[in-house]
Write a protein that holds these residues in place. Structure first.
Motif, PDB file in Angstrom:
ATOM      1  N   ILE A  75      28.485  34.109 -38.761  1.00 18.66           N
ATOM      2  CA  ILE A  75      27.390  34.420 -39.682  1.00 18.66           C
ATOM      3  C   ILE A  75      26.089  33.907 -39.081  1.00 18.66           C
ATOM      4  O   ILE A  75      25.934  32.705 -38.839  1.00 18.66           O
ATOM      5  CB  ILE A  75      27.632  33.780 -41.065  1.00 18.66           C
ATOM      6  N   ASP A  76      25.153  34.816 -38.837  1.00 16.54           N
ATOM      7  CA  ASP A  76      23.915  34.447 -38.162  1.00 16.54           C
ATOM      8  C   ASP A  76      23.148  33.356 -38.910  1.00 16.54           C
ATOM      9  O   ASP A  76      22.643  32.405 -38.304  1.00 16.54           O
ATOM     10  CB  ASP A  76      23.028  35.681 -37.986  1.00 16.54           C
ATOM     11  N   ALA A  77      23.043  33.483 -40.237  1.00 17.70           N
ATOM     12  CA  ALA A  77      22.265  32.528 -41.035  1.00 17.70           C
ATOM     13  C   ALA A  77      22.877  31.127 -41.039  1.00 17.70           C
ATOM     14  O   ALA A  77      22.199  30.155 -41.365  1.00 17.70           O
ATOM     15  CB  ALA A  77      22.115  33.026 -42.472  1.00 17.70           C
ATOM     16  N   LEU A  78      24.154  31.032 -40.668  1.00 16.81           N
ATOM     17  CA  LEU A  78      24.830  29.732 -40.611  1.00 16.81           C
ATOM     18  C   LEU A  78      25.020  29.273 -39.169  1.00 16.81           C
ATOM     19  O   LEU A  78      25.885  28.435 -38.887  1.00 16.81           O
ATOM     20  CB  LEU A  78      26.191  29.812 -41.325  1.00 16.81           C
ATOM     21  N   LYS A 106      27.551  28.301 -49.261  1.00 18.12           N
ATOM     22  CA  LYS A 106      26.554  28.020 -48.222  1.00 18.12           C
ATOM     23  C   LYS A 106      25.539  29.162 -48.086  1.00 18.12           C
ATOM     24  O   LYS A 106      24.424  28.950 -47.576  1.00 18.12           O
ATOM     25  CB  LYS A 106      27.241  27.772 -46.875  1.00 18.12           C
ATOM     26  N   MET A 107      25.909  30.364 -48.542  1.00 26.25           N
ATOM     27  CA  MET A 107      25.026  31.525 -48.418  1.00 26.25           C
ATOM     28  C   MET A 107      24.161  31.747 -49.655  1.00 26.25           C
ATOM     29  O   MET A 107      23.361  32.687 -49.704  1.00 26.25           O
ATOM     30  CB  MET A 107      25.860  32.782 -48.155  1.00 26.25           C
ATOM     31  N   GLU A 112      19.430  39.432 -48.747  1.00 24.19           N
ATOM     32  CA  GLU A 112      20.338  40.430 -48.167  1.00 24.19           C
ATOM     33  C   GLU A 112      20.042  40.711 -46.704  1.00 24.19           C
ATOM     34  O   GLU A 112      20.952  40.820 -45.885  1.00 24.19           O
ATOM     35  CB  GLU A 112      20.244  41.729 -48.975  1.00 24.19           C
ATOM     36  N   GLU A 113      18.753  40.816 -46.357  1.00 25.94           N
ATOM     37  CA  GLU A 113      18.398  41.186 -44.988  1.00 25.94           C
ATOM     38  C   GLU A 113      18.707  40.092 -43.967  1.00 25.94           C
ATOM     39  O   GLU A 113      18.667  40.329 -42.758  1.00 25.94           O
ATOM     40  CB  GLU A 113      16.918  41.567 -44.895  1.00 25.94           C
ATOM     41  N   GLY A 141      28.495  43.621 -39.692  1.00 27.34           N
ATOM     42  CA  GLY A 141      28.359  43.865 -41.116  1.00 27.34           C
ATOM     43  C   GLY A 141      27.503  42.816 -41.801  1.00 27.34           C
ATOM     44  O   GLY A 141      26.703  42.133 -41.157  1.00 27.34           O
ATOM     45  N   TYR A 142      27.703  42.692 -43.120  1.00 29.37           N
ATOM     46  CA  TYR A 142      26.926  41.747 -43.918  1.00 29.37           C
ATOM     47  C   TYR A 142      27.848  40.998 -44.881  1.00 29.37           C
ATOM     48  O   TYR A 142      28.885  41.519 -45.302  1.00 29.37           O
ATOM     49  CB  TYR A 142      25.844  42.482 -44.724  1.00 29.37           C
ATOM     50  N   ILE A 143      27.452  39.789 -45.215  1.00 29.24           N
ATOM     51  CA  ILE A 143      28.187  39.009 -46.212  1.00 29.24           C
ATOM     52  C   ILE A 143      27.604  39.300 -47.583  1.00 29.24           C
ATOM     53  O   ILE A 143      26.407  39.083 -47.825  1.00 29.24           O
ATOM     54  CB  ILE A 143      28.074  37.489 -45.918  1.00 29.24           C
ATOM     55  N   ILE A 144      28.437  39.819 -48.479  1.00 27.83           N
ATOM     56  CA  ILE A 144      27.971  40.106 -49.830  1.00 27.83           C
ATOM     57  C   ILE A 144      28.210  38.892 -50.734  1.00 27.83           C
ATOM     58  O   ILE A 144      28.780  37.894 -50.296  1.00 27.83           O
ATOM     59  CB  ILE A 144      28.649  41.372 -50.400  1.00 27.83           C
ATOM     60  N   GLU A 145      27.752  38.962 -51.961  1.00 25.76           N
ATOM     61  CA  GLU A 145      27.718  37.785 -52.826  1.00 25.76           C
ATOM     62  C   GLU A 145      28.960  37.599 -53.674  1.00 25.76           C
ATOM     63  O   GLU A 145      29.095  36.583 -54.356  1.00 25.76           O
ATOM     64  CB  GLU A 145      26.473  37.840 -53.718  1.00 25.76           C
TER      65      GLU A 145
END
Length: 202
Positions: A75-78, A106-107, A112-113, A141-145
């Motif tokens: 996960i890029d944000a982490l 943690k997210m 979203e972006e 892909g993306y991590i959804i909530e």
């Protein structure tokens, strides 16, 4: 039917590999089928190191060709977490639910972006007396909530694939195999597969 040994105890991975190998006429056997007492500790710092370690250890113990994979979520944000620690991200025993809960916690608050992520898979084929070969693949892909879907395993329910408009957990095994990180690594390996498993590649 030809057989291929996968160095895993993970039933979810076994199902993925069955979907991948069936079109090539291979029956998948895992450590649960032939050597349930073998459990290789993943001490590597990268997916490649762990895949090679597992493949070579089991190939030596069984004296036959073995395929192992190491894979996980980045996960890029982490900062690339959970990475090689994906299976035990929440600590203690492996728990898909606990791992997902930790990621979602943690997210929290990340827009979203900025929730971009990828699954990465490294496959290693070890044949006694031969050089181990390594192949890799990713799925973006993306991590959804929240969790969506009942199929798959691991982080599949929170991994959204934009090109498909759904999560990996909403896909059937063959649909997932067509776009997944493990499927992409397998297709990279495809040209060498028969020679490697038969021990005929120099």
């Amino acid at each position: 039917m030809k057989q291929v040994i996968i160095a895993t105890q993970n039933l979810g991975k076994a199902k993925d590999f069955e979907a991948l190998f069936r079109p090539f006429g291979y029956e998948v056997l895992t450590l649960r089928d032939i050597a349930e007492d073998i459990d290789v500790e993943e001490t590597g710092s990268t997916f490649e190191e762990n895949a090679i370690l597992k493949a070579e250890t089991v190939a030596k113990l069984l004296n036959t060709a073995v395929i192992a994979d190491d894979s996980g979520l980045e996960i890029d944000a982490l900062g690339g977490e959970p990475g090689v620690y994906s299976a035990r991200y929440a600590g203690g025993e492996k728990s898909d639910s606990a791992n997902i809960d930790k990621v979602l916690e943690k997210m929290k608050g990340i827009p979203e972006e900025k929730r971009h992520a990828r699954f990465r898979c490294v496959l290693a084929i070890a044949v006694p007396g031969k050089e181990t070969k390594v192949f890799s693949g990713t799925c973006e892909g993306y991590i959804i909530e929240e969790r969506i879907g009942e199929n798959g395993f691991g982080y599949d329910p929170i991994f959204w694939v934009p090109s498909e408009g759904r999560t990996l957990a909403e896909m059937q095994p063959q649909e997932k195999a067509a776009i997944s990180h493990r499927g992409n690594a397998m297709r990279e390996m495809q040209q060498s597969l028969s020679k490697l498993l038969n021990g005929s590649e120099e």
